[in-house]
Design an enzyme around this catalytic site. Structure first.
Site, PDB file in Angstrom:
ATOM      1  N   SER A 278       7.397  -8.398   5.437  1.00  0.00           N
ATOM      2  CA  SER A 278       6.092  -8.939   6.532  1.00  0.00           C
ATOM      3  C   SER A 278       6.428 -10.370   7.092  1.00  0.00           C
ATOM      4  O   SER A 278       6.770 -11.241   6.466  1.00  0.00           O
ATOM      5  CB  SER A 278       4.799  -9.064   5.575  1.00  0.00           C
ATOM      6  OG  SER A 278       3.775  -9.745   6.727  1.00  0.00           O
TER       7      SER A 278
ATOM      8  N   ARG B 194      -9.009  -6.144   7.351  1.00  0.00           N
ATOM      9  CA  ARG B 194      -7.589  -6.109   7.200  1.00  0.00           C
ATOM     10  C   ARG B 194      -7.399  -7.381   6.017  1.00  0.00           C
ATOM     11  O   ARG B 194      -8.139  -7.953   5.915  1.00  0.00           O
ATOM     12  CB  ARG B 194      -6.731  -6.522   8.280  1.00  0.00           C
ATOM     13  CG  ARG B 194      -6.759  -5.656   9.460  1.00  0.00           C
ATOM     14  CD  ARG B 194      -5.955  -5.806  10.640  1.00  0.00           C
ATOM     15  NE  ARG B 194      -4.627  -5.731  10.378  1.00  0.00           N
ATOM     16  CZ  ARG B 194      -3.633  -6.170  11.267  1.00  0.00           C
ATOM     17  NH1 ARG B 194      -3.872  -6.447  12.270  1.00  0.00           N
ATOM     18  NH2 ARG B 194      -2.195  -6.182  10.930  1.00  0.00           N
TER      19      ARG B 194
ATOM     20  N   ARG C 268       3.800 -17.694  19.101  1.00  0.00           N
ATOM     21  CA  ARG C 268       4.548 -18.524  18.300  1.00  0.00           C
ATOM     22  C   ARG C 268       4.645 -20.017  19.241  1.00  0.00           C
ATOM     23  O   ARG C 268       4.498 -21.223  19.043  1.00  0.00           O
ATOM     24  CB  ARG C 268       5.990 -18.093  17.894  1.00  0.00           C
ATOM     25  CG  ARG C 268       5.778 -17.361  16.519  1.00  0.00           C
ATOM     26  CD  ARG C 268       6.806 -16.526  16.262  1.00  0.00           C
ATOM     27  NE  ARG C 268       6.844 -15.898  14.845  1.00  0.00           N
ATOM     28  CZ  ARG C 268       6.290 -14.614  15.106  1.00  0.00           C
ATOM     29  NH1 ARG C 268       5.387 -13.995  15.897  1.00  0.00           N
ATOM     30  NH2 ARG C 268       6.167 -13.991  13.646  1.00  0.00           N
TER      31      ARG C 268
ATOM     32  N   ASP D 151       5.899  -1.505  14.382  1.00  0.00           N
ATOM     33  CA  ASP D 151       4.745  -1.206  15.348  1.00  0.00           C
ATOM     34  C   ASP D 151       5.022   0.154  16.361  1.00  0.00           C
ATOM     35  O   ASP D 151       4.430   0.425  17.097  1.00  0.00           O
ATOM     36  CB  ASP D 151       4.730  -2.617  16.243  1.00  0.00           C
ATOM     37  CG  ASP D 151       4.030  -3.796  15.319  1.00  0.00           C
ATOM     38  OD1 ASP D 151       3.125  -2.982  14.600  1.00  0.00           O
ATOM     39  OD2 ASP D 151       4.156  -4.814  15.743  1.00  0.00           O
TER      40      ASP D 151
ATOM     41  N   ARG E 236      -2.442   3.468  10.293  1.00  0.00           N
ATOM     42  CA  ARG E 236      -1.660   4.192  11.730  1.00  0.00           C
ATOM     43  C   ARG E 236      -0.981   5.640  11.318  1.00  0.00           C
ATOM     44  O   ARG E 236      -1.106   6.435  12.269  1.00  0.00           O
ATOM     45  CB  ARG E 236      -0.413   3.219  12.354  1.00  0.00           C
ATOM     46  CG  ARG E 236      -1.174   1.977  13.158  1.00  0.00           C
ATOM     47  CD  ARG E 236      -0.056   1.216  13.861  1.00  0.00           C
ATOM     48  NE  ARG E 236      -0.753   0.284  14.660  1.00  0.00           N
ATOM     49  CZ  ARG E 236      -0.255  -0.856  14.777  1.00  0.00           C
ATOM     50  NH1 ARG E 236       0.983  -1.176  14.543  1.00  0.00           N
ATOM     51  NH2 ARG E 236      -0.868  -1.722  15.865  1.00  0.00           N
TER      52      ARG E 236
END
Length: 450
Positions: free
Chosen positions: A174, A129, A33, A327, A358
Site C-alpha cells: 500500500s 473504507r 503530493r 487501479d 472492485r
C-alpha cells in the site's frame, strides 16, 4: 458532475473507430503530493498541470484549512505558500476528503506528528473504507485516533505532542500506508524507517528527495527499506505534473478493443511502479507502443499510441505486478472480455477495499453483460469471448466508484449492445473531462437522464 450529488446514469453505445489525441488529466498521485508537500515547505511551490478533479480539489481545501495559502491561477497553474514541517495549524472545521482514500490517508500522516486535533470525514464510499491500516502505524508515533467501528470515518486524529521515530514494516502492499508513515516521520526526530516487502508506487520517495528531504532507499533481504531523517526544512519546488497513467488506461483500452481505432495519448508518466497495465496489455498482444520516451522532473514519460488489436490472448498476470497496476484491473478485465482465453489475475485482495469492492463490482457487471467471471478472496478470472462477441445490453452499478463507472463505459464501446451505469457522477473525482475527451475520439456516451 459531482461524486457527492444526484446520481447521473450514463449509457455507452457501440461506436465506430476511436481516433485522435487524448490529452488526459494530470497524475492524481503526484497532484495530491504536490499540494501536501508544498504546504509543508517554507516558501512558495508552483505547480503546472495539476489534476483539477474533485479528489485533488478536496486536498487543496484541506491544505488551506490547515494553514497553507493555496491559489488557483487558472489553466492548471497553482501555487502553495507553505507553513513548514510541523507548522500545520488546527483547522476550524471538519476536513472533508470527499471520495479520496489517497487524500485522507496522506493528510492523516501529515498532521499525525503535530500537536493539533483534526476530524476527517468523506462521502458514503470513503466513510465505509478501513482507516486502521493507517491509524495503527501512526499510533506508534504517539498519535491517537477515535473513529467509528472498524476505524471508519468520521474519525478524529489527535496529533502527537512529543512524536518519536518509528520502524515499521508495511503488512500489505500500500503506497498510501507507506506514504502516511513517511509524512508523519517528517516531523519526528531521528530516523523513521519504512520496510516494504513488495514495492509500491514510489512518488512519495522521489518527491520528498526533490523537496530536499534526506531519504534513502535500499533493497535488502527484509525488502525495500526506506529511511527518512526527520525535521528537515523542505525547499519549495516548481513542479510539472505528468499526465496520469491510470486515466490514460481508459482511452488506451478503449482503442485496443474498438475496431479501426488509433489513439495517441501524450505525456504519460511511466514510473515503473505505475506502468504494469501497459506491460500486461502488450503481453496480451495489444498494439501499444511508446513514442518519444524521455524524463521530466525525475519521472520517465512517453507518448502512448494504442491501436485496435483483434488477436488479444488471455494471460496469467504475475501477482508481483499487482502493486504497479492495482487501479487498472477493472479496465483490464474489460479488455480481457474481448480476448481469446482466460485472463487470470492473482494477488489482488487490495481491490476489495478500494472505493468499492472492485472484484465484486466488476464481476457482477461483466456477468450481466454476458461474460463468465470466477473469483476468490484475492483473485479473479475473466473468460474472454473474443473480438465482437461480448453481448452487453446490461445496466450495472458503479458502486460510487469512478473506475468502475469508466470501465463499463469502455465496455459499452465495443459490446454488441449498450452498457448503462446507474451513476456516472463519481467519474468527476479523478477524470472530470472523461465524457468530452472520449466523445472527441468518437465514443457515444450519453447521460441517460439528459
Amino acid at each position: 458532475m459531482s461524486g457527492h450529488g444526484t446520481p447521473i446514469p450514463m449509457t455507452s453505445r457501440p461506436c465506430g473507430p476511436l481516433r485522435g489525441t487524448a490529452h488526459v488529466p494530470g497524475d492524481k498521485s503526484i497532484s495530491h503530493r504536490s499540494l501536501i508537500f508544498g504546504a509543508m515547505c517554507v516558501g512558495e511551490t508552483h505547480i503546472a498541470g495539476l489534476l483539477e478533479g474533485e479528489d485533488v480539489l478536496d486536498t487543496a481545501k484541506a491544505m488551506r484549512a490547515l494553514g497553507a495559502t493555496v491559489t488557483d491561477h487558472g489553466g492548471g497553474e497553482w501555487s502553495v505558500a507553505g507553513v513548514g514541517v510541523g507548522g500545520l495549524a488546527e483547522p476550524d472545521q471538519v476536513i472533508d476528503c470527499g471520495n479520496s482514500g489517497t487524500g485522507v490517508r496522506l493528510i492523516m500522516g501529515a498532521v499525525a506528528t503535530s500537536p493539533i486535533t483534526v476530524t476527517f470525514t468523506g462521502d458514503a464510499s470513503l466513510n465505509s473504507r478501513p482507516m486502521g491500516r493507517v491509524t495503527d502505524p501512526l499510533a506508534l508515533f504517539g498519535t491517537q485516533a477515535v473513529g467509528r467501528s472498524g476505524g471508519r470515518l468520521p474519525l478524529t486524529l489527535v496529533g502527537a505532542v512529543d512524536p518519536v521515530p518509528v520502524r515499521y514494516t508495511v503488512p500489505m502492499p500500500s503506497a498510501q500506508v507507506k506514504s502516511a508513515v513517511l509524512l508523519a516521520g517528517l516531523n519526528a526526530p531521528g530516523q523513521t524507517v519504512v520496510i516494504e516487502k513488495e514495492a509500491t508506487r514510489d512518488h512519495t520517495e522521489r518527491m520528498l528527495q526533490g523537496f530536499g528531504a534526506e531519504l534513502t532507499v535500499e533493497e535488502t533481504e527484509e525488502g525495500r527499506v526506506i529511511t527518512l531523517t526527520g525535521q528537515p526544512e523542505l525547499t519549495p519546488q516548481d513542479i510539472v505534473v505528468p499526465r496520469d497513467p491510470s486515466s490514460a488506461a481508459f482511452p488506451v483500452c478503449a482503442a485496443i478493443i474498438t475496431p479501426g481505432s488509433d489513439v495517441l495519448v501524450p505525456n504519460i508518466g511511466l514510473n515503473p511502479t505505475r506502468a504494469g497495465l501497459f506491460t500486461t496489455l502488450q503481453e496480451m498482444g495489444a498494439d501499444l507502443i511508446y513514442e518519444n520516451m524521455r524524463e521530466e522532473g525525475g519521472e520517465p514519460v512517453a507518448d502512448l499510441r494504442a491501436r485496435f488489436s483483434s488477436d488479444l490472448k488471455g494471460i496469467a498476470v504475475p501477482p508481483e505486478r499487482a502493486a504497479s497496476m492495482i487501479d487498472e484491473y477493472p479496465v483490464l478485465s474489460v479488455v480481457a472480455a474481448f480476448a481469446e482465453g482466460v485472463t487470470d489475475m492473482q494477488g489482488v485482495k487490495e481491490l476489495r477495499v478500494k472505493e468499492s469492492d472492485r472484484i465484486d463490482a466488476m464481476a457482477k457487471g461483466l456477468r450481466a453483460a454476458g461474460v463468465t467471471v470466477d473469483e476468490g478472496p484475492d483473485w479473479w478470472k475473466v473468460a474472454g469471448l473474443g473480438h465482437g462477441n461480448v453481448p452487453g445490453g446490461a445496466t450495472v452499478a458503479s458502486e460510487l466508484d469512478h473506475r468502475i463507472a469508466m470501465a463499463f463505459m469502455v465496455l459499452g464501446m465495443a459490446s454488441q449492445k449498450p452498457i448503462t451505469v446507474d451513476d456516472g457522477s463519481p467519474i468527476a473525482t479523478s477524470f472530470p473531462i472523461f465524457e468530452g475527451l472520449m466523445a472527441d475520439l468518437g465514443a457515444q456516451i450519453v447521460r441517460s437522464n439528459a
